[in-house]
Motif scaffolding. Structure first.
Motif, PDB file in Angstrom:
ATOM      1  N   GLN A 130     -22.243 -42.543  21.915  1.00 42.70           N
ATOM      2  CA  GLN A 130     -21.346 -42.022  22.951  1.00 42.70           C
ATOM      3  C   GLN A 130     -22.174 -41.461  24.092  1.00 42.70           C
ATOM      4  O   GLN A 130     -23.242 -40.905  23.884  1.00 42.70           O
ATOM      5  N   ASN A 131     -21.627 -41.616  25.300  1.00 50.51           N
ATOM      6  CA  ASN A 131     -22.369 -41.197  26.494  1.00 50.51           C
ATOM      7  C   ASN A 131     -21.713 -39.996  27.168  1.00 50.51           C
ATOM      8  O   ASN A 131     -21.861 -39.794  28.387  1.00 50.51           O
ATOM      9  N   MET A 132     -20.983 -39.197  26.394  1.00 51.73           N
ATOM     10  CA  MET A 132     -20.235 -38.084  26.970  1.00 51.73           C
ATOM     11  C   MET A 132     -20.804 -36.718  26.562  1.00 51.73           C
ATOM     12  O   MET A 132     -20.174 -35.689  26.800  1.00 51.73           O
ATOM     13  N   ASN A 133     -21.961 -36.736  25.907  1.00 50.29           N
ATOM     14  CA  ASN A 133     -22.598 -35.483  25.462  1.00 50.29           C
ATOM     15  C   ASN A 133     -21.708 -34.700  24.484  1.00 50.29           C
ATOM     16  O   ASN A 133     -21.725 -33.471  24.460  1.00 50.29           O
ATOM     17  N   HIS A 134     -20.937 -35.433  23.687  1.00 54.19           N
ATOM     18  CA  HIS A 134     -20.053 -34.790  22.728  1.00 54.19           C
ATOM     19  C   HIS A 134     -20.831 -34.258  21.527  1.00 54.19           C
ATOM     20  O   HIS A 134     -21.778 -34.881  21.061  1.00 54.19           O
ATOM     21  N   GLU A 135     -20.382 -33.118  21.044  1.00 56.09           N
ATOM     22  CA  GLU A 135     -21.023 -32.536  19.862  1.00 56.09           C
ATOM     23  C   GLU A 135     -20.498 -33.160  18.570  1.00 56.09           C
ATOM     24  O   GLU A 135     -21.229 -33.386  17.627  1.00 56.09           O
ATOM     25  N   TYR A 136     -19.206 -33.396  18.506  1.00 49.18           N
ATOM     26  CA  TYR A 136     -18.572 -33.842  17.274  1.00 49.18           C
ATOM     27  C   TYR A 136     -18.464 -35.355  17.253  1.00 49.18           C
ATOM     28  O   TYR A 136     -18.014 -35.974  18.222  1.00 49.18           O
ATOM     29  N   MET A 137     -18.879 -35.951  16.124  1.00 48.59           N
ATOM     30  CA  MET A 137     -18.718 -37.386  15.917  1.00 48.59           C
ATOM     31  C   MET A 137     -18.259 -37.630  14.495  1.00 48.59           C
ATOM     32  O   MET A 137     -18.549 -36.824  13.593  1.00 48.59           O
ATOM     33  N   SER A 138     -17.555 -38.728  14.280  1.00 43.61           N
ATOM     34  CA  SER A 138     -17.056 -39.004  12.938  1.00 43.61           C
ATOM     35  C   SER A 138     -16.845 -40.491  12.734  1.00 43.61           C
ATOM     36  O   SER A 138     -16.773 -41.257  13.698  1.00 43.61           O
ATOM     37  N   GLU A 143     -19.274 -45.408  32.841  1.00 44.16           N
ATOM     38  CA  GLU A 143     -17.968 -45.214  32.212  1.00 44.16           C
ATOM     39  C   GLU A 143     -18.144 -44.461  30.895  1.00 44.16           C
ATOM     40  O   GLU A 143     -18.986 -44.807  30.075  1.00 44.16           O
ATOM     41  N   ALA A 144     -17.337 -43.412  30.735  1.00 47.91           N
ATOM     42  CA  ALA A 144     -17.383 -42.636  29.498  1.00 47.91           C
ATOM     43  C   ALA A 144     -16.813 -43.470  28.356  1.00 47.91           C
ATOM     44  O   ALA A 144     -15.701 -43.984  28.462  1.00 47.91           O
ATOM     45  N   GLN A 145     -17.587 -43.611  27.286  1.00 50.76           N
ATOM     46  CA  GLN A 145     -17.084 -44.440  26.198  1.00 50.76           C
ATOM     47  C   GLN A 145     -17.840 -44.208  24.904  1.00 50.76           C
ATOM     48  O   GLN A 145     -18.924 -43.627  24.884  1.00 50.76           O
ATOM     49  N   VAL A 146     -17.225 -44.704  23.841  1.00 50.04           N
ATOM     50  CA  VAL A 146     -17.848 -44.768  22.526  1.00 50.04           C
ATOM     51  C   VAL A 146     -18.056 -46.251  22.218  1.00 50.04           C
ATOM     52  O   VAL A 146     -17.111 -47.031  22.296  1.00 50.04           O
ATOM     53  N   THR A 147     -19.271 -46.618  21.900  1.00 54.92           N
ATOM     54  CA  THR A 147     -19.565 -48.020  21.612  1.00 54.92           C
ATOM     55  C   THR A 147     -19.988 -48.174  20.159  1.00 54.92           C
ATOM     56  O   THR A 147     -20.616 -47.280  19.576  1.00 54.92           O
ATOM     57  N   THR A 176     -14.930 -53.660   2.416  1.00 58.29           N
ATOM     58  CA  THR A 176     -14.356 -54.507   3.459  1.00 58.29           C
ATOM     59  C   THR A 176     -13.244 -53.731   4.128  1.00 58.29           C
ATOM     60  O   THR A 176     -12.301 -53.280   3.479  1.00 58.29           O
ATOM     61  N   SER A 177     -13.366 -53.545   5.438  1.00 56.57           N
ATOM     62  CA  SER A 177     -12.427 -52.678   6.135  1.00 56.57           C
ATOM     63  C   SER A 177     -12.684 -52.756   7.632  1.00 56.57           C
ATOM     64  O   SER A 177     -13.617 -53.412   8.097  1.00 56.57           O
ATOM     65  N   LEU A 178     -11.834 -52.055   8.379  1.00 56.64           N
ATOM     66  CA  LEU A 178     -12.021 -51.869   9.807  1.00 56.64           C
ATOM     67  C   LEU A 178     -12.536 -50.452  10.011  1.00 56.64           C
ATOM     68  O   LEU A 178     -11.895 -49.489   9.580  1.00 56.64           O
ATOM     69  N   TYR A 179     -13.694 -50.328  10.653  1.00 60.83           N
ATOM     70  CA  TYR A 179     -14.350 -49.032  10.810  1.00 60.83           C
ATOM     71  C   TYR A 179     -14.291 -48.568  12.256  1.00 60.83           C
ATOM     72  O   TYR A 179     -14.536 -49.336  13.187  1.00 60.83           O
ATOM     73  N   PHE A 180     -13.994 -47.282  12.413  1.00 58.99           N
ATOM     74  CA  PHE A 180     -13.956 -46.684  13.740  1.00 58.99           C
ATOM     75  C   PHE A 180     -14.884 -45.477  13.795  1.00 58.99           C
ATOM     76  O   PHE A 180     -14.915 -44.655  12.880  1.00 58.99           O
ATOM     77  N   CYS A 181     -15.582 -45.377  14.898  1.00 61.85           N
ATOM     78  CA  CYS A 181     -16.355 -44.194  15.218  1.00 61.85           C
ATOM     79  C   CYS A 181     -15.596 -43.418  16.290  1.00 61.85           C
ATOM     80  O   CYS A 181     -14.906 -44.027  17.129  1.00 61.85           O
ATOM     81  N   ALA A 182     -15.682 -42.108  16.260  1.00 61.58           N
ATOM     82  CA  ALA A 182     -14.988 -41.301  17.256  1.00 61.58           C
ATOM     83  C   ALA A 182     -15.845 -40.105  17.633  1.00 61.58           C
ATOM     84  O   ALA A 182     -16.720 -39.686  16.865  1.00 61.58           O
ATOM     85  N   SER A 183     -15.574 -39.542  18.806  1.00 59.82           N
ATOM     86  CA  SER A 183     -16.293 -38.345  19.225  1.00 59.82           C
ATOM     87  C   SER A 183     -15.352 -37.434  19.998  1.00 59.82           C
ATOM     88  O   SER A 183     -14.316 -37.876  20.514  1.00 59.82           O
ATOM     89  N   SER A 184     -15.714 -36.157  20.051  1.00 58.22           N
ATOM     90  CA  SER A 184     -14.982 -35.205  20.875  1.00 58.22           C
ATOM     91  C   SER A 184     -15.962 -34.143  21.351  1.00 58.22           C
ATOM     92  O   SER A 184     -16.996 -33.925  20.714  1.00 58.22           O
TER      93      SER A 184
END
Lengths: 112, 114
Positions: free
Chosen positions: B25-33, B1-5, B86-94
């Motif tokens: 990420q397991n989608m071979n994405h170049e961009y991450m943030s 399954e394609a996902q960001v963990t 102290t916060s909620l952190y998200f990682c993302a990719s495209s």
């Protein structure tokens, strides 16, 4: 720097209503924008992506439009359902398509 | 399954104790943030990476470090955490720079610094 405003901050509607969420921005030199939904305690789910050359995108009951001249994007949700309850965020990509600016979100509650 | 963990999903720590939040990420994405989400402030970008060994500051980079040694991983490092992190952190990719493609988000990491 791009400023993004989402109005209203919260919205409560009865099931079945059609509704519009608004997103306004200050810098028309955007690259494109994306609408997300965020469920409580969870990540963001992509809904629609509109390129700057496009005026709208549709997916199922959702329709997003982009009007760069007026600095607005709208997300139209048809025949709303309780499962649509979430926070909706618009995200703008700047001209270099490197940095992103998020709106503060509209918290939608659809009442059964 | 394609996902960001992301790991961990929840973390409580004390001021000054170094920590790392992993993102993969397991989608071979170049961009991450990385983003942080705070009430009333929305989501703000911390750092981003256009590709391996290429990273750049976002809007709120102070107090954070990142590295991109391999395409799939983009860890967020807090060398000396403070309560204002102290916060909620998200990682993302495209696939490439986000303007061209959708972004995919991880489930989030809720960090509390005491």
């Amino acid at each position: 720097k791009q400023e993004v405003t989402q109005i209203p901050a919260a919205l409560s509607v009865p099931e079945g209503e059609n509704l519009v969420l608004n997103c306004s921005f200050t810098d028309s030199a955007i690259y494109n924008l994306q609408w997300f939904r965020q469920d409580p305690g969870k990540g963001l789910t992509s809904l629609l992506l509109i390129q700057s050359s496009q005026r709208e995108q549709t997916s199922g009951r959702l329709n997003a439009s982009l009007d760069k001249s007026s600095g607005r994007s709208t997300l139209y949700i048809a025949a709303s359902q309780p499962g649509d309850s979430a926070t909706y965020l618009c995200v703008f990509f700047d001209g270099s398509a490197r940095q992103l600016t998020f709106g503060s979100g509209t918290q939608l509650t659809v009442l059964p | 399954e394609a996902q960001v963990t992301q790991n961990p999903r929840y973390l409580i720590t004390v001021t000054g104790k170094k920590l790392t939040v992993t993102c993969s990420q397991n989608m071979n994405h170049e961009y991450m943030s990385w983003y942080r989400q705070d009430p009333g402030l929305g989501l703000r970008q911390i750092y981003y990476s256009m590709n391996v060994e290429v990273t750049d500051k976002g809007d709120v980079p102070e107090g954070y470090k990142v590295s991109r040694k391999e395409k799939r991983n983009f860890p967020l490092i807090l060398e000396s955490p403070s309560p204002n992190q102290t916060s909620l952190y998200f990682c993302a990719s495209s696939p490439t720079r986000p303007g061209h493609n959708e972004q995919f988000f991880g489930p989030g990491t809720r960090l509390t610094v005491l």
